[in-house]
Write an enzyme that holds these catalytic residues in place. Structure first.
Site, PDB file in Angstrom:
ATOM      1  N   LYS A   1     -19.110   7.706  -4.076  1.00 46.33           N
ATOM      2  CA  LYS A   1     -18.979   8.966  -4.835  1.00 46.33           C
ATOM      3  C   LYS A   1     -20.220   9.202  -5.703  1.00 46.33           C
ATOM      4  CE  LYS A   1     -14.719  10.224  -3.754  1.00 46.33           C
ATOM      5  NZ  LYS A   1     -13.705  11.213  -3.746  1.00 46.33           N
TER       6      LYS A   1
ATOM      7  N   LYS B   1     -15.353   8.854   7.371  1.00 46.85           N
ATOM      8  CA  LYS B   1     -13.911   8.978   7.116  1.00 46.85           C
ATOM      9  C   LYS B   1     -13.542  10.453   6.962  1.00 46.85           C
ATOM     10  CE  LYS B   1     -12.120   8.761   2.987  1.00 46.85           C
ATOM     11  NZ  LYS B   1     -11.191   8.719   1.858  1.00 46.85           N
TER      12      LYS B   1
ATOM     13  N   LYS C   1     -11.496  15.312   2.317  1.00 49.32           N
ATOM     14  CA  LYS C   1     -11.357  16.687   1.832  1.00 49.32           C
ATOM     15  C   LYS C   1     -12.746  17.275   1.560  1.00 49.32           C
ATOM     16  CE  LYS C   1      -7.228  15.478  -0.838  1.00 49.32           C
ATOM     17  NZ  LYS C   1      -7.520  14.201  -1.499  1.00 49.32           N
TER      18      LYS C   1
HETATM   19  N1  AQP Z   1      -9.443   9.494   6.444  1.00 50.83           N
HETATM   20  C1  AQP Z   1      -8.375   8.879   5.972  1.00 50.83           C
HETATM   21  N2  AQP Z   1      -7.645   8.066   6.797  1.00 50.83           N
HETATM   22  C2  AQP Z   1      -6.536   7.426   6.325  1.00 50.83           C
HETATM   23  N3  AQP Z   1      -6.097   7.551   5.049  1.00 50.83           N
HETATM   24  C3  AQP Z   1      -6.789   8.345   4.199  1.00 50.83           C
HETATM   25  N4  AQP Z   1      -6.618   8.682   2.905  1.00 50.83           N
HETATM   26  C4  AQP Z   1      -7.607   9.524   2.523  1.00 50.83           C
HETATM   27  N5  AQP Z   1      -8.431   9.765   3.547  1.00 50.83           N
HETATM   28  C5  AQP Z   1      -7.960   9.052   4.613  1.00 50.83           C
HETATM   29  C6  AQP Z   1      -5.517   8.192   2.080  1.00 50.83           C
HETATM   30  O1  AQP Z   1      -4.846   9.318   1.527  1.00 50.83           O
HETATM   31  C7  AQP Z   1      -4.308   8.955   0.264  1.00 50.83           C
HETATM   32  C8  AQP Z   1      -4.604   9.997  -0.757  1.00 50.83           C
HETATM   33  O2  AQP Z   1      -5.985  10.206  -0.797  1.00 50.83           O
HETATM   34  P1  AQP Z   1      -6.721  10.822  -2.052  1.00 50.83           P
HETATM   35  O3  AQP Z   1      -6.668  12.268  -1.971  1.00 50.83           O
HETATM   36  O4  AQP Z   1      -6.198  10.270  -3.296  1.00 50.83           O
HETATM   37  O5  AQP Z   1      -8.057  10.113  -1.844  1.00 50.83           O
HETATM   38  P2  AQP Z   1      -9.407  10.516  -1.273  1.00 50.83           P
HETATM   39  O6  AQP Z   1      -9.931   9.284  -0.643  1.00 50.83           O
HETATM   40  O7  AQP Z   1     -10.158  11.089  -2.400  1.00 50.83           O
HETATM   41  O8  AQP Z   1      -9.131  11.623  -0.164  1.00 50.83           O
HETATM   42  P3  AQP Z   1     -10.268  12.310   0.566  1.00 50.83           P
HETATM   43  O9  AQP Z   1      -9.605  13.187   1.534  1.00 50.83           O
HETATM   44  O10 AQP Z   1     -11.237  11.361   1.123  1.00 50.83           O
HETATM   45  O11 AQP Z   1     -10.905  13.185  -0.553  1.00 50.83           O
HETATM   46  P4  AQP Z   1     -12.402  13.241  -1.091  1.00 50.83           P
HETATM   47  O12 AQP Z   1     -13.086  14.133  -0.153  1.00 50.83           O
HETATM   48  O13 AQP Z   1     -12.217  13.840  -2.454  1.00 50.83           O
HETATM   49  O14 AQP Z   1     -12.979  11.843  -1.105  1.00 50.83           O
HETATM   50  C9  AQP Z   1      -4.878   7.575  -0.086  1.00 50.83           C
HETATM   51  O15 AQP Z   1      -3.879   6.589   0.124  1.00 50.83           O
HETATM   52  C10 AQP Z   1      -6.008   7.391   0.901  1.00 50.83           C
HETATM   53  O16 AQP Z   1      -6.173   6.027   1.253  1.00 50.83           O
END
Ligand code: AQP
Length: 326
Positions: free
Chosen positions: A112, A193, A196
């Site tokens: 990040k 991965k 969002k």
């Molecule tokens: N690609 C993924 N595959 C499997 N599990 C995933 N999670 C996130 N991306 C994947 C799981 O979703 C839960 C909630 O995620 P979050 O919104 O708290 O976390 P994050 O990692 O910030 O989600 P994003 O989509 O990757 O957002 P950004 O773009 O902001 O970084 C968690 O249990 C996570 O493991």
């Protein structure tokens, strides 16, 4: 009595099929076995760029998608983090037993920091401490997450151990529960991965037309240049999506026919599109029904906050006594 389980999701954008496979689907499966507590972690979302004008709506939308995906509020507690201030109170206390060295090793912080070079704030650094507080506040023994969050749950165990060693036994050490299939869904670029923030996702509420627009150009086995080339499902991201969304017969057909060029990538994508639609359509329908009932999601979140707060207050009384301020 069922044992407490905690997990959270950030209202940072469109909830996608990666979140569904890695987290939400697993939460739903565990509803009958555990005392589930699920949180829209809006204070976590403050660690990256934040649009004040859309925040309230994004929180409600995140809750709506989760409910539509099967998180039945009759069977669990669903609430918003900022409505239970004990989360940030406990996070402060846990900060004082968390080693800086451990925080600086966190992969998510490193990633990040690269993504948000102009905004590497202290909250981004201590994000896992607030996450530890979220979990420990409810004395959760289990935390279902995707693979990317395992390191943070390991740190939560370390923080619980450190707190207990210094102040006496208050917290259990939670285990992470990671699904066998879908713990790390790759984006449609087939590289990073699914996230969002990276725009490489299929949103849980996207229409069949939108989903197809994204699937059509998605990266497959890059060695398969022509329709007549045999493919290798083991290195194809589309095949891994089939394993998460298709029935056994479709998975076996894709596996067999891709290897002998019996089907091309477009055929494979059409089959995946059908499977995805079968999963996403009922979710979309439930989400629309919720949207058509104004105030319903807010009512669920209000009730959830009351339930969560009562439990959080009990733990904080114990914590305040343990650290000697009461
Ligand atoms: N690609 C993924 N595959 C499997 N599990 C995933 N999670 C996130 N991306 C994947 C799981 O979703 C839960 C909630 O995620 P979050 O919104 O708290 O976390 P994050 O990692 O910030 O989600 P994003 O989509 O990757 O957002 P950004 O773009 O902001 O970084 C968690 O249990 C996570 O493991």
């Amino acid at each position: 009595m069922k044992s407490p389980l905690f997990s959270g999701i950030q209202p940072t954008g469109t909830i996608h099929i990666g979140n569904y496979c890695g987290a939400i689907r697993n939460w739903v499966r565990l509803l009958d076995t555990y005392d589930g507590i699920f949180c829209i972690v809006d204070y976590h979302a403050l660690t990256v760029a934040h649009d004040v004008s859309t925040t309230r709506q994004r929180v409600v939308d995140a809750a709506r998608v989760n409910i539509a995906a099967g998180l039945d509020p009759e069977k669990c507690v669903l609430f918003v983090q900022s409505r239970v201030p004990e989360h940030t109170e406990l996070a402060w206390i846990l900060n004082t037993v968390t080693p800086m060295g451990d925080l600086s090793r966190m992969t998510q912080f490193k990633e990040k920091s690269k993504q948000h070079e102009d905004n590497i704030n202290a909250g981004l650094f201590s994000y896992p401490v607030l996450q530890a507080a979220d979990i420990l506040l409810y004395k959760a023994g289990a935390v279902p997450v995707g693979e990317d969050q395992i390191q943070h749950i390991e740190l939560t165990r370390e923080v619980a151990r450190k707190f207990n060693a210094r102040f006496g036994e208050v917290f259990p050490e939670p285990a992470h529960l990671v699904p066998k299939e879908g713990a790390r869904i790759l984006g449609l670029d087939g590289k990073a991965k699914m996230s969002k923030s990276l725009g490489n996702y299929v949103g849980l509420l996207e229409s069949p037309e939108e989903t197809w627009k994204k699937l059509a150009p998605a990266v497959t086995d890059e060695n398969r240049k022509r329709r007549s080339d045999p493919g290798n499902p083991e290195i194809c991201n589309l095949y891994s999506l089939h394993r998460n969304f298709s029935d056994d017969e479709t998975i076996a057909t894709v596996d067999r026919e891709c290897r002998v060029a019996g089907i091309g990538c477009v055929d494979c994508k059409k089959m995946l599109h059908r499977s995805l639609s079968a999963t996403l359509e009922p979710i979309r329908e439930r989400a629309s029904a919720l949207e058509a009932t104004p105030g319903k999601v807010e009512e669920i979140l209000d009730h959830g906050a009351k339930q969560a707060k009562a439990r959080a207050e009990r733990t904080m009384e114990e914590v305040r006594r343990a650290i000697g301020v009461r």
